[in-house]
Design an enzyme around this catalytic site. Structure first.
Site, PDB file in Angstrom:
ATOM      1  NE  ARG A 166      42.261  42.586  33.866  1.00  0.00           N
ATOM      2  CZ  ARG A 166      41.741  43.547  34.612  1.00  0.00           C
ATOM      3  NH1 ARG A 166      40.493  43.909  34.445  1.00  0.00           N
ATOM      4  NH2 ARG A 166      42.472  44.166  35.529  1.00  0.00           N
ATOM      5  CG  ASP A 191      50.640  40.035  43.151  1.00  0.00           C
ATOM      6  OD1 ASP A 191      51.351  40.238  42.154  1.00  0.00           O
ATOM      7  OD2 ASP A 191      49.455  40.412  43.227  1.00  0.00           O
ATOM      8  CD  GLU A 232      43.380  39.792  44.965  1.00  0.00           C
ATOM      9  OE1 GLU A 232      43.671  39.965  43.760  1.00  0.00           O
ATOM     10  OE2 GLU A 232      42.607  40.551  45.593  1.00  0.00           O
TER      11      GLU A 232
END
Length: 628
Positions: free
Chosen positions: A263, A392, A527
């Protein structure tokens, strides 16, 4: 006496005869007498009705409306924050491509359910979204959730039909209206952040307050490159001013290595590349160097937490493990920091992690466990394999590092290709009754039909691989999984996906997707929109834009707070009471709205896939020339 009497009679006869010969005049006099006999109230009601019919006739004239809209757009353009684009007809080849592809038969919701302005597939034409930014509560109806006020869906023009979109000379204005809708959504979210959470990590829009995670202005930093891409120059300028004057990393605070890398470091690096402003590079160097103590472990597998003020690092209190996704999804950012600074220490640290994971035992057909120990560098909790939380982005970054480095690091590519085959072999199944292709989980040999929303990054990643020459069957799988991720939205009553879905595999099932009570929340995640962007950018199939448009409308309908901001919700199955969580994650501005904007843009050079690679927080970083 007779003559005068005859003259009077004759005179009277002639008068009546004249009345009949001039019937129009007689009717006018008769109507006028009747009109005068009406009461003042009756005459007023008749005049009001006639005026109303006259106005309605004008308002429903397509020709007049078209001229009016063209005049408004041409006169007003965009609201001064960036130059308005000229409105020209689409080239014939582009217009022929457009066919609205409504929800397929797999969508189980009745069309009578209110979804997107009362119907699916609503287009925005001639939409004026600027007024709400001046006061979101002004004139818009609201829904009350036990004291929480959330804006009802915006009203969009539903008159436009497919053929009209296809043949409308102002079709470019139609595309621009979607982009403007995203800008307006961003401005509305930014208004809430600026009013109630300025300089803090996250907005709590319902309570008009803020939440703190690291105390580093996460939302503001995450949103910097989004504002630049959307052309929101005024908002960007005030955010830059805060970064220059207020942002300091010299704080006695623990931050998560992974989250602060993707971020903050990613956001600063991306903004530097887009703007060329050295302020952001200097801030990136500062936070990057302060995160390096995390790699001071015996195994070289980094700790999860770093105190950026003290220069110390440690694992969580409850374990000495780090998650595999977190330690293998910081590479794009640190590699780029080394390239910009000329200091190899950042790249060496993160590539050592990749080398160790590459050679570790405990994988199954390229699939990795979820945890890795920072003391000995070995996988823990083995036997559980998922593409959801904690694993993921490992798979995502295998491909993206290979692309970032100019497609020269074949070890990364080999691991990626092997993992895709592992997914096909171990995790891929079909649902009942509709045969949706989904990615489940494997636990010690037992298959679970559980699929996180996080897994919806996979269609976009597979499509991206084919853009760089990987096997064509990856695109076929991407299309199937994209359909499934869309259905995770479409089959919910709110039109928004749950955090976790369970797919039915038993014969006789009437619904593909089941959602447990604890999994019904929606966090405004990106996503699915991310994958829709890749699918549209690579295939040019406009159905992906339409699916994204439906999702954006449903975010506006169920999560928008009138005083500013959007809120995550607890129950996607209950449109009457979605139960807001009073939190707007920073990734809603950093990722979700950015991908919406890129999805609706028809410009392939807007953050070109041949020049930029997106980190897992949607911050674009440059693809290196192969000479580097």
């Amino acid at each position: 006496m007779l003559p005068p009497s005859r003259r009077d009679f004759v005179s009277l006869t002639l008068s009546e005869s004249g009345s009949y010969t001039d019937s129009k005049q007689w009717h006018r006099q008769s109507c006028w007498r009747k009109w005068k006999q009406l009461s003042r109230l009756q005459r007023s009601l008749i005049l009001f009705t006639l005026m109303l019919l006259f106005i309605c006739g004008i308002a429903t004239s397509p020709t007049l409306i078209g001229h009016w809209r063209d005049g408004v757009v041409g006169e007003n353009g965009y609201d001064g924050k960036q130059p308005s684009k000229s409105i020209l007809p689409e080239p014939p080849s582009e217009k022929k491509e457009y066919r609205r592809r409504g929800p397929p038969v797999l969508q189980n919701r009745l069309q009578t359910k209110t979804n997107v302005s009362g119907q699916l597939g609503v287009e925005t034409q001639g939409l004026d979204l600027k007024n709400e930014n001046k006061g979101s509560e002004g004139g818009k109806p609201i829904i009350s959730w036990h004291g929480a006020m959330v804006a009802e869906e915006q009203t969009f023009d539903t008159d436009t039909k497919d053929t009209e979109i296809q043949d409308d000379p102002a079709s470019l204005a139609h595309a621009e209206s979607r982009l403007e809708a995203v800008r307006e959504a961003f401005r509305h979210a930014w208004k809430g952040y600026k009013d109630f959470a300025w300089g803090h990590d996250e907005l709590k829009p319902i309570s008009k307050s803020y939440g703190e995670w690291f105390g580093l202005g996460l939302t503001l930093i995450d949103a910097l490159d989004t504002m630049w891409i959307l052309g929101l120059k005024e908002e960007f300028a005030e955010a830059r001013e805060w970064v220059a004057r207020e942002l300091s990393f010299d704080k006695n605070v623990d931050v998560n290595l992974f989250e602060s890398t993707i971020r903050i470091l990613g956001g600063l690096l991306s903004t530097y590349h887009l703007t060329g402003d050295s302020l952001f590079l200097e801030k990136a160097k500062d936070i990057g160097s302060r995160l390096m103590p995390a790699f001071n472990t015996a195994s070289k597998i980094p700790y999860s937490d770093v105190n950026i003020g003290k220069g110390t690092a440690h694992p969580p209190q409850w374990t000495s493990d780090s998650t595999v996704a977190e330690v293998t999804s910081i590479q794009l950012e640190f590699r780029e920091l080394s390239r910009l600074t000329g200091d190899p220490k950042y790249k060496l640290a993160v590539m050592e992690v990749m080398k160790q994971v590459h050679k570790l035992d405990g994988k199954q057909d390229g699939l990795v466990p979820m945890f890795i120990n920072t003391n000995n560098g070995l996988f823990t909790h083995q036997g559980i394999y998922t593409l959801g939380a904690r694993a993921d982005s490992y798979y995502e970054y295998l491909l993206k590092q290979w692309i970032q480095g100019g497609k020269t690091e074949n070890e990364l590519l080999d691991d990626y290709l092997l993992s895709v085959e592992g997914v096909k072999k171990n995790l891929l199944k079909k649902s009942t009754p509709s045969g949706l292709t989904f990615v489940g989980e494997l636990s010690h040999g037992y298959f679970s039909p559980k699929m996180d929303h996080l897994v919806c990054f996979l269609p976009g990643t597979l499509a991206l691989g084919t853009h760089f020459g990987l096997p064509a069957d990856h695109m076929e799988l991407a299309k199937q999984l994209m359909e499934t991720c869309y259905q995770m939205y479409a089959q919910m009553e709110t039109g928004l996906s749950p955090e976790i879905a369970h797919f039915n595999m038993h014969e006789g099932s009437t619904q593909d997707v089941d959602v447990k009570i604890a999994d019904r929340h929606n966090l405004l995640r990106p996503e699915t929109v991310e994958s829709l962007f890749y699918m549209y950018r690579i295939t040019k199939d406009k159905k992906y834009q339409q699916w994204g448009w439906e999702i954006l409308q449903n975010f506006n309908k169920h999560t928008r707070v009138p005083t500013g901001g959007y809120t995550s919700i607890n129950n996607v199955r209950d449109p009457a009471n979605p139960n807001p969580r009073d939190k707007m994650e920073s990734f809603f501005l950093g990722e979700t709205l950015k991908y919406f904007y890129l999805l609706f843009s028809n410009d392939p050079n807007l953050i070109s896939l041949d020049k930029y690679i997106f980190n897992t927080e949607a911050h674009p970083l440059p693809i290196w020339p192969q000479a580097e």
